[in-house]
Design a protein around this motif. Sequence first.
Motif, PDB file in Angstrom:
ATOM      1  N   ARG A  86       0.827  -1.201   0.000  1.00 24.94           N
ATOM      2  CA  ARG A  86       0.000   0.000   0.000  1.00 24.94           C
ATOM      3  C   ARG A  86       0.862   1.251   0.000  1.00 24.94           C
ATOM      4  N   HIS A  87       0.453   2.220  -0.764  1.00 29.76           N
ATOM      5  CA  HIS A  87       1.144   3.522  -0.803  1.00 29.76           C
ATOM      6  C   HIS A  87       0.572   4.389   0.300  1.00 29.76           C
ATOM      7  N   PRO A  88       1.424   5.119   1.028  1.00 23.39           N
ATOM      8  CA  PRO A  88       0.908   5.931   2.132  1.00 23.39           C
ATOM      9  C   PRO A  88      -0.029   7.044   1.678  1.00 23.39           C
ATOM     10  N   GLY A  89       0.012   7.418   0.412  1.00 26.09           N
ATOM     11  CA  GLY A  89      -0.886   8.461  -0.093  1.00 26.09           C
ATOM     12  C   GLY A  89      -2.175   7.916  -0.659  1.00 26.09           C
ATOM     13  N   SER A  90      -2.368   6.601  -0.599  1.00 22.77           N
ATOM     14  CA  SER A  90      -3.580   5.989  -1.146  1.00 22.77           C
ATOM     15  C   SER A  90      -4.799   6.395  -0.331  1.00 22.77           C
ATOM     16  N   LEU A  91      -5.892   6.671  -1.020  1.00 20.04           N
ATOM     17  CA  LEU A  91      -7.150   7.015  -0.336  1.00 20.04           C
ATOM     18  C   LEU A  91      -7.926   5.775   0.100  1.00 20.04           C
TER      19      LEU A  91
END
Length: 95
Positions: A86-91
């Motif tokens: 998961r990307h930390p900027g993912s919503l």
Amino acid sequence: MLFHVHIDVQVPHGIDQDMLKQLSEREHERAKELQLQGKWTHLWRVAGKFSNISIFDVADPAELHEVLNSLPLYPFMHVEVTALCRHPGSLELNK
């Protein structure tokens, strides 16, 4: 674990067309089973090619290897695998 998998199917010239049809039918059935199990979560065809981009959700690389080896067309596949996180900027929260 999530994996991005790019599969190119490279069928040898001169392969028996009836055998290829049977393998393709078995491939579709196996893909359906894996999707219903939640292991093959996304499947997209690459336009104009005998190729797909897929997302698999499996326990670990060993399970992914087993899953890919279970595909009837596997002997004719060139497979590229990328592990995902998961990307930390993912919503997408709480997933």
